[in-house]
Structure formats: C-alpha cells, structure tokens
Design a protein around this motif. Sequence first.
Motif, PDB file in Angstrom:
ATOM      1  N   GLY A  97       0.818  -1.213   0.000  1.00  0.00           N
ATOM      2  CA  GLY A  97       0.000   0.000   0.000  1.00  0.00           C
ATOM      3  C   GLY A  97       0.848   1.259   0.000  1.00  0.00           C
ATOM      4  O   GLY A  97       0.572   2.218  -0.728  1.00  0.00           O
ATOM      5  N   MET A  98       1.909   1.253   0.797  1.00  0.00           N
ATOM      6  CA  MET A  98       2.777   2.421   0.882  1.00  0.00           C
ATOM      7  C   MET A  98       3.535   2.637  -0.424  1.00  0.00           C
ATOM      8  O   MET A  98       3.576   3.745  -0.951  1.00  0.00           O
ATOM      9  N   VAL A  99       4.105   1.575  -0.961  1.00  0.00           N
ATOM     10  CA  VAL A  99       4.873   1.685  -2.204  1.00  0.00           C
ATOM     11  C   VAL A  99       3.972   2.063  -3.377  1.00  0.00           C
ATOM     12  O   VAL A  99       4.320   2.935  -4.180  1.00  0.00           O
ATOM     13  N   SER A 100       2.798   1.444  -3.467  1.00  0.00           N
ATOM     14  CA  SER A 100       1.904   1.779  -4.578  1.00  0.00           C
ATOM     15  C   SER A 100       1.437   3.228  -4.485  1.00  0.00           C
ATOM     16  O   SER A 100       1.319   3.904  -5.509  1.00  0.00           O
ATOM     17  N   HIS A 101       1.201   3.714  -3.265  1.00  0.00           N
ATOM     18  CA  HIS A 101       0.827   5.119  -3.096  1.00  0.00           C
ATOM     19  C   HIS A 101       1.949   6.024  -3.603  1.00  0.00           C
ATOM     20  O   HIS A 101       1.687   6.988  -4.346  1.00  0.00           O
ATOM     21  N   LEU A 102       3.180   5.729  -3.211  1.00  0.00           N
ATOM     22  CA  LEU A 102       4.313   6.550  -3.651  1.00  0.00           C
ATOM     23  C   LEU A 102       4.464   6.525  -5.172  1.00  0.00           C
ATOM     24  O   LEU A 102       4.694   7.570  -5.791  1.00  0.00           O
ATOM     25  N   LEU A 103       4.315   5.349  -5.766  1.00  0.00           N
ATOM     26  CA  LEU A 103       4.457   5.246  -7.219  1.00  0.00           C
ATOM     27  C   LEU A 103       3.356   6.004  -7.967  1.00  0.00           C
ATOM     28  O   LEU A 103       3.597   6.573  -9.028  1.00  0.00           O
ATOM     29  N   HIS A 105       1.507   8.653  -6.683  1.00  0.00           N
ATOM     30  CA  HIS A 105       1.306  10.053  -6.322  1.00  0.00           C
ATOM     31  C   HIS A 105       2.570  10.901  -6.218  1.00  0.00           C
ATOM     32  O   HIS A 105       2.472  12.104  -5.992  1.00  0.00           O
ATOM     33  N   GLU A 106       3.726  10.302  -6.380  1.00  0.00           N
ATOM     34  CA  GLU A 106       4.970  11.064  -6.296  1.00  0.00           C
ATOM     35  C   GLU A 106       5.692  11.025  -7.634  1.00  0.00           C
ATOM     36  O   GLU A 106       5.606  10.044  -8.369  1.00  0.00           O
ATOM     37  N   GLU A 107       6.399  12.089  -7.929  1.00  0.00           N
ATOM     38  CA  GLU A 107       7.181  12.137  -9.158  1.00  0.00           C
ATOM     39  C   GLU A 107       8.474  11.360  -8.919  1.00  0.00           C
ATOM     40  O   GLU A 107       9.253  11.698  -8.031  1.00  0.00           O
ATOM     41  N   ILE A 108       8.676  10.317  -9.695  1.00  0.00           N
ATOM     42  CA  ILE A 108       9.843   9.447  -9.518  1.00  0.00           C
ATOM     43  C   ILE A 108      10.616   9.435 -10.828  1.00  0.00           C
ATOM     44  O   ILE A 108      10.065   9.138 -11.889  1.00  0.00           O
ATOM     45  N   SER A 109      11.886   9.756 -10.741  1.00  0.00           N
ATOM     46  CA  SER A 109      12.719   9.806 -11.949  1.00  0.00           C
ATOM     47  C   SER A 109      12.965   8.397 -12.481  1.00  0.00           C
ATOM     48  O   SER A 109      12.839   7.409 -11.755  1.00  0.00           O
ATOM     49  N   GLU A 110      13.334   8.340 -13.740  1.00  0.00           N
ATOM     50  CA  GLU A 110      13.657   7.052 -14.369  1.00  0.00           C
ATOM     51  C   GLU A 110      14.811   6.370 -13.626  1.00  0.00           C
ATOM     52  O   GLU A 110      14.804   5.157 -13.409  1.00  0.00           O
ATOM     53  N   ASP A 111      15.779   7.163 -13.211  1.00  0.00           N
ATOM     54  CA  ASP A 111      16.921   6.626 -12.468  1.00  0.00           C
ATOM     55  C   ASP A 111      16.465   5.992 -11.151  1.00  0.00           C
ATOM     56  O   ASP A 111      16.889   4.881 -10.814  1.00  0.00           O
ATOM     57  N   GLU A 112      15.586   6.682 -10.433  1.00  0.00           N
ATOM     58  CA  GLU A 112      15.085   6.126  -9.175  1.00  0.00           C
ATOM     59  C   GLU A 112      14.276   4.851  -9.409  1.00  0.00           C
ATOM     60  O   GLU A 112      14.411   3.889  -8.647  1.00  0.00           O
ATOM     61  N   LEU A 113      13.462   4.843 -10.443  1.00  0.00           N
ATOM     62  CA  LEU A 113      12.692   3.636 -10.763  1.00  0.00           C
ATOM     63  C   LEU A 113      13.621   2.452 -11.055  1.00  0.00           C
ATOM     64  O   LEU A 113      13.380   1.337 -10.585  1.00  0.00           O
ATOM     65  N   ASN A 114      14.681   2.703 -11.798  1.00  0.00           N
ATOM     66  CA  ASN A 114      15.641   1.637 -12.102  1.00  0.00           C
ATOM     67  C   ASN A 114      16.335   1.144 -10.830  1.00  0.00           C
ATOM     68  O   ASN A 114      16.541  -0.057 -10.661  1.00  0.00           O
ATOM     69  N   ARG A 115      16.656   2.063  -9.941  1.00  0.00           N
ATOM     70  CA  ARG A 115      17.293   1.676  -8.674  1.00  0.00           C
ATOM     71  C   ARG A 115      16.325   0.863  -7.816  1.00  0.00           C
ATOM     72  O   ARG A 115      16.729  -0.102  -7.160  1.00  0.00           O
ATOM     73  N   ILE A 116      15.053   1.220  -7.830  1.00  0.00           N
ATOM     74  CA  ILE A 116      14.038   0.469  -7.076  1.00  0.00           C
ATOM     75  C   ILE A 116      13.898  -0.939  -7.653  1.00  0.00           C
ATOM     76  O   ILE A 116      13.834  -1.917  -6.915  1.00  0.00           O
ATOM     77  N   LYS A 117      13.861  -1.034  -8.982  1.00  0.00           N
ATOM     78  CA  LYS A 117      13.756  -2.353  -9.636  1.00  0.00           C
ATOM     79  C   LYS A 117      14.942  -3.243  -9.248  1.00  0.00           C
ATOM     80  O   LYS A 117      14.765  -4.419  -8.940  1.00  0.00           O
ATOM     81  N   LYS A 118      16.144  -2.687  -9.260  1.00  0.00           N
ATOM     82  CA  LYS A 118      17.333  -3.450  -8.877  1.00  0.00           C
ATOM     83  C   LYS A 118      17.266  -3.881  -7.421  1.00  0.00           C
ATOM     84  O   LYS A 118      17.638  -5.010  -7.083  1.00  0.00           O
ATOM     85  N   LEU A 119      16.756  -3.023  -6.570  1.00  0.00           N
ATOM     86  CA  LEU A 119      16.612  -3.353  -5.147  1.00  0.00           C
ATOM     87  C   LEU A 119      15.633  -4.520  -4.952  1.00  0.00           C
ATOM     88  O   LEU A 119      15.898  -5.440  -4.197  1.00  0.00           O
ATOM     89  N   ILE A 120      14.526  -4.475  -5.685  1.00  0.00           N
ATOM     90  CA  ILE A 120      13.539  -5.557  -5.609  1.00  0.00           C
ATOM     91  C   ILE A 120      14.147  -6.867  -6.101  1.00  0.00           C
ATOM     92  O   ILE A 120      13.983  -7.907  -5.469  1.00  0.00           O
ATOM     93  N   GLU A 121      14.859  -6.815  -7.206  1.00  0.00           N
ATOM     94  CA  GLU A 121      15.495  -8.022  -7.742  1.00  0.00           C
ATOM     95  C   GLU A 121      16.484  -8.601  -6.732  1.00  0.00           C
ATOM     96  O   GLU A 121      16.571  -9.817  -6.554  1.00  0.00           O
ATOM     97  N   LYS A 122      17.212  -7.745  -6.091  1.00  0.00           N
ATOM     98  CA  LYS A 122      18.210  -8.174  -5.096  1.00  0.00           C
ATOM     99  C   LYS A 122      17.539  -8.844  -3.892  1.00  0.00           C
ATOM    100  O   LYS A 122      18.068  -9.787  -3.321  1.00  0.00           O
ATOM    101  N   GLU A 123      16.348  -8.400  -3.544  1.00  0.00           N
ATOM    102  CA  GLU A 123      15.641  -8.921  -2.375  1.00  0.00           C
ATOM    103  C   GLU A 123      14.915 -10.237  -2.636  1.00  0.00           C
ATOM    104  O   GLU A 123      14.454 -10.869  -1.715  1.00  0.00           O
ATOM    105  N   LYS A 124      14.775 -10.632  -3.911  1.00  0.00           N
ATOM    106  CA  LYS A 124      14.044 -11.873  -4.254  1.00  0.00           C
ATOM    107  C   LYS A 124      14.737 -13.088  -3.711  1.00  0.00           C
ATOM    108  O   LYS A 124      15.861 -13.277  -3.640  1.00  0.00           O
TER     109      LYS A 124
END
Length: 124
Positions: A97-103, A105-124
Amino acid sequence: MEQKPLKLGKVQLEIMKVLWRNGSATARDISEALAPTEGLSHSTVQTLLRKLEAKGAVTHELEERTFIFKPLYQKDEVTETATRDLLTRVFQGSVYGMVSHLLKHEEISEDELNRIKKLIEKEK
C-alpha cells in the motif's frame, strides 16, 4: 538499555539533521543553519532544543558558558521509527500500500525507478 522510539516534529527533525551533519552545534549555529529555510528565531530554536533534551533526543555540554548540543539518537534510528510509524498508522502495515501510493502520487525519476527495480530483484 534500549532507547524508546523517538517521535519528532518537522522542525525538530530539521534541528536533528543539523546535529547529525555537524556532530554537535550551539543553538546559534543551529539558528543560522535553519534561518534560510525555516525562518526560526533564535529563541524558538532554544525552546525546541530544550524540548528535544526533555525527550532524550539531545544532550548538551557547557563550554565557556555556551551550550554545545549533541544528538543521542543516530539518523538511521529516527528514520526507522518514522517509517515504521507511517507504515503502521497510514498504511495499516501494508508495504504494498505504501509503495503503490508513492508510485502513483509522487514524481519518480527514471533513475530512481531503475534503482528500485534493482533493489527488488536483489531482495528476491
């Protein structure tokens, strides 16, 4: 002995940021650091420092009749407490809920999105 969770107001957090950045500071140093963004009077900073000291967030030492303030909590301790509080109070403990809200309602740069994707992959 474990410290109790620390809850800070917006300006108290700004004061703590100055202390974390500098390691220690006088009330005057803090007033000058916050003046451009917060527009606080020196007496307001002194009052907030007394309140932070009463909460156990800061301490002071006396050097030549001047109080030198130091943080008693580390930045990561306060960040963890604030994040957990937000997650629990606002999102009922739902990380999704928190992450979906941020995605949505907040302006997120392409760089930040890529860093988030890498973080998620690392946590799998």
